[in-house]
Design an enzyme around this catalytic site. Structure first.
Site, mmCIF file in Angstrom:
data_model
loop_
_atom_site.group_PDB
_atom_site.id
_atom_site.type_symbol
_atom_site.label_atom_id
_atom_site.label_comp_id
_atom_site.label_asym_id
_atom_site.label_seq_id
_atom_site.Cartn_x
_atom_site.Cartn_y
_atom_site.Cartn_z
ATOM 1 N N ALA A 67 -1.356 3.062 15.997
ATOM 2 C CA ALA A 67 -0.658 4.132 15.272
ATOM 3 C C ALA A 67 0.051 3.570 14.043
ATOM 4 O O ALA A 67 1.084 4.090 13.620
ATOM 5 C CB ALA A 67 0.331 4.830 16.205
ATOM 6 N N LYS A 75 0.803 -1.227 0.000
ATOM 7 C CA LYS A 75 0.000 0.000 0.000
ATOM 8 C C LYS A 75 0.839 1.282 0.000
ATOM 9 O O LYS A 75 0.377 2.323 -0.455
ATOM 10 C CB LYS A 75 -0.959 0.018 1.189
ATOM 11 C CG LYS A 75 -2.127 -0.938 1.037
ATOM 12 C CD LYS A 75 -3.112 -0.761 2.167
ATOM 13 C CE LYS A 75 -4.248 -1.758 2.059
ATOM 14 N NZ LYS A 75 -5.297 -1.527 3.038
ATOM 15 N N ASN A 83 -1.175 4.186 21.703
ATOM 16 C CA ASN A 83 -0.564 3.031 21.039
ATOM 17 C C ASN A 83 0.374 2.304 21.992
ATOM 18 O O ASN A 83 0.906 2.913 22.923
ATOM 19 C CB ASN A 83 0.235 3.516 19.811
ATOM 20 C CG ASN A 83 0.656 2.377 18.919
ATOM 21 O OD1 ASN A 83 -0.125 1.464 18.665
ATOM 22 N ND2 ASN A 83 1.893 2.392 18.453
HETATM 23 P P1 NAP Z 1 0.091 -2.046 11.174
HETATM 24 O O1 NAP Z 1 0.544 -0.877 10.379
HETATM 25 O O2 NAP Z 1 0.964 -3.250 11.275
HETATM 26 O O3 NAP Z 1 -0.242 -1.514 12.677
HETATM 27 C C1 NAP Z 1 -0.590 -2.420 13.689
HETATM 28 C C2 NAP Z 1 -1.020 -1.664 14.952
HETATM 29 O O4 NAP Z 1 -1.454 -2.642 15.917
HETATM 30 C C3 NAP Z 1 0.100 -0.873 15.620
HETATM 31 O O5 NAP Z 1 -0.441 0.262 16.236
HETATM 32 C C4 NAP Z 1 0.613 -1.890 16.667
HETATM 33 O O6 NAP Z 1 1.253 -1.281 17.774
HETATM 34 C C5 NAP Z 1 -0.690 -2.488 17.123
HETATM 35 N N1 NAP Z 1 -0.494 -3.803 17.733
HETATM 36 C C6 NAP Z 1 -0.164 -4.964 17.106
HETATM 37 N N2 NAP Z 1 -0.079 -5.964 17.997
HETATM 38 C C7 NAP Z 1 -0.364 -5.425 19.215
HETATM 39 C C8 NAP Z 1 -0.461 -5.952 20.547
HETATM 40 N N3 NAP Z 1 -0.235 -7.255 20.799
HETATM 41 N N4 NAP Z 1 -0.810 -5.112 21.548
HETATM 42 C C9 NAP Z 1 -1.062 -3.799 21.304
HETATM 43 N N5 NAP Z 1 -0.986 -3.232 20.085
HETATM 44 C C10 NAP Z 1 -0.640 -4.043 19.052
HETATM 45 O O7 NAP Z 1 -1.312 -2.606 10.627
HETATM 46 P P2 NAP Z 1 -2.469 -1.772 9.883
HETATM 47 O O8 NAP Z 1 -2.284 -1.864 8.420
HETATM 48 O O9 NAP Z 1 -2.554 -0.432 10.537
HETATM 49 O O10 NAP Z 1 -3.768 -2.655 10.213
HETATM 50 C C11 NAP Z 1 -4.293 -2.698 11.528
HETATM 51 C C12 NAP Z 1 -5.678 -3.366 11.545
HETATM 52 O O11 NAP Z 1 -6.596 -2.652 10.712
HETATM 53 C C13 NAP Z 1 -5.672 -4.821 11.025
HETATM 54 O O12 NAP Z 1 -6.481 -5.573 11.883
HETATM 55 C C14 NAP Z 1 -6.323 -4.715 9.657
HETATM 56 O O13 NAP Z 1 -7.023 -5.888 9.300
HETATM 57 C C15 NAP Z 1 -7.311 -3.558 9.879
HETATM 58 N N6 NAP Z 1 -7.691 -2.888 8.619
HETATM 59 C C16 NAP Z 1 -8.990 -2.969 8.237
HETATM 60 C C17 NAP Z 1 -9.406 -2.368 7.056
HETATM 61 C C18 NAP Z 1 -10.869 -2.465 6.657
HETATM 62 O O14 NAP Z 1 -11.191 -2.235 5.479
HETATM 63 N N7 NAP Z 1 -11.752 -2.746 7.564
HETATM 64 C C19 NAP Z 1 -8.493 -1.662 6.268
HETATM 65 C C20 NAP Z 1 -7.147 -1.589 6.687
HETATM 66 C C21 NAP Z 1 -6.768 -2.214 7.883
HETATM 67 P P3 NAP Z 1 2.870 -1.006 17.761
HETATM 68 O O15 NAP Z 1 3.046 0.269 16.983
HETATM 69 O O16 NAP Z 1 3.208 -0.880 19.184
HETATM 70 O O17 NAP Z 1 3.497 -2.193 17.083
#
Ligand code: NAP
Length: 291
Positions: A132, A71, A155
């Site tokens: 974040a 992306k 976060n």
């Molecule tokens: P990302 O960039 O990898 O970010 C992951 C986030 O989750 C970070 O803030 C991370 O914190 C936090 N995190 C991960 N494991 C954790 C834990 N064990 N405890 C606390 N915080 C944790 O991923 P992303 O692309 O933003 O996606 C995040 C979510 O959004 C996913 O579930 C994805 O499926 C969903 N999403 C949905 C749509 C939709 O159309 N509905 C679209 C896009 C994304 P740290 O910074 O501390 O690592």
């Protein structure tokens, strides 16, 4: 579906793509609207993104979605990038126009569409964003764009919450604050009470870890009025369950997923999907996901 030499080819690039629901949604739109298009998935291996985009252009592909992990990287291959996608720093939709590939972020537009569908208006609201990462940035830009009054970001890694808050602060008029996750988990204080809309953007609570929620036993669940989870599998997360048990309106990420597809299909075909078709397909999609 009647595929011919004139059928418009659309698709998804990413890795993995096998489990995507996008073909179901876009091919349903084609059928309901009588548009001669077909949508499929293309798995693109690491290091092949540039070749894939070049190939798509040469093959006269009319529109693409882009998913994990491309992306952000795909921005570099666009002829033009829409300002919202540019501010977010990520995109998920390629539109072919005058032989140019133009990048859009319909994830953010989709979340906006989902909130509108649920009757939620962000103007003048104070919101909490949990997480974040990439999705959080799209949510933050969308909230700022929609006229939110205050955006609080929390976060696990505080530095990332601070970086996102500064990023928004530098570009928008909205007030921003980074909050310590432990403080949010305690859920006390007048600021917490004022954050009526919450966006859960972490992967915590996603299948198979469906009993987890990022706020644990926070008092914040007593204050939140609209709890939006970006996770769509499961369709009802622990975060949503806890918030609705306290009387909040809980919104699943399924709506965002659906409306990002709506916005992409509208861009590719230069149409506005009529409300009757929109609602019929929404129902069919939610029923499919509930199975
Ligand atoms: P990302 O960039 O990898 O970010 C992951 C986030 O989750 C970070 O803030 C991370 O914190 C936090 N995190 C991960 N494991 C954790 C834990 N064990 N405890 C606390 N915080 C944790 O991923 P992303 O692309 O933003 O996606 C995040 C979510 O959004 C996913 O579930 C994805 O499926 C969903 N999403 C949905 C749509 C939709 O159309 N509905 C679209 C896009 C994304 P740290 O910074 O501390 O690592």
């Amino acid at each position: 579906m009647n595929i011919s030499g004139k059928t418009k080819l659309l698709g998804l690039i990413g890795n993995p793509v096998e489990h995507s629901f996008s073909p179901f949604i876009h091919n349903m739109f084609a059928q309901e609207l009588g548009i001669d298009s077909v949508y499929t998935t293309f798995k693109v291996e690491n290091g092949e993104l540039g070749n894939a985009i070049k190939g798509a252009k040469a093959l006269n592909i009319q529109g693409m979605n882009v998913t994990v992990p491309y992306k952000m990287d795909v921005l570099a291959y666009m002829d033009e990038v829409d300002s919202l996608a540019e501010h977010i720093g990520a995109m998920n939709t390629i539109v072919r126009r005058d032989n140019k590939f133009i990048g859009y972020n319909t994830d953010a537009l989709g979340l906006k569409g989902s909130l509108e569908h649920e009757g939620v208006n962000l103007k003048g609201e104070s919101v909490l964003i949990i997480g974040a990462g990439g999705a959080a940035r799209a949510v933050a830009v969308m909230c700022a764009d929609a006229g939110a009054k205050l955006i609080a970001i929390t976060n696990r890694t505080m530095e990332k919450a601070e970086a996102l808050a500064s990023y928004i602060d530098e570009r928008y008029e909205v007030e921003t604050v980074a909050l310590d996750l432990e403080l949010v988990r305690a859920g006390e204080g007048s600021l917490m009470e004022s954050l009526k809309i919450a966006f859960q953007t972490t992967s915590v609570g996603m299948s198979p870890n469906i009993d987890a929620d990022p706020l644990e036993d926070s008092h914040y669940y007593d204050y939140v009025k609209v709890a939006v989870d970006l996770i769509y599998n499961p369709t009802t997360t622990k975060f949503m369950e806890k918030a609705s048990a306290k009387g909040a309106k809980a919104i699943s990420g399924l709506g965002m997923l659906y409306f990002q597809a709506v916005k992409a299909y509208e861009l590719w075909n230069d149409v506005v999907i009529p409300e009757t078709v929109l609602n019929k397909c929404y129902k069919a999609f939610f029923e499919k996901m509930a199975r």
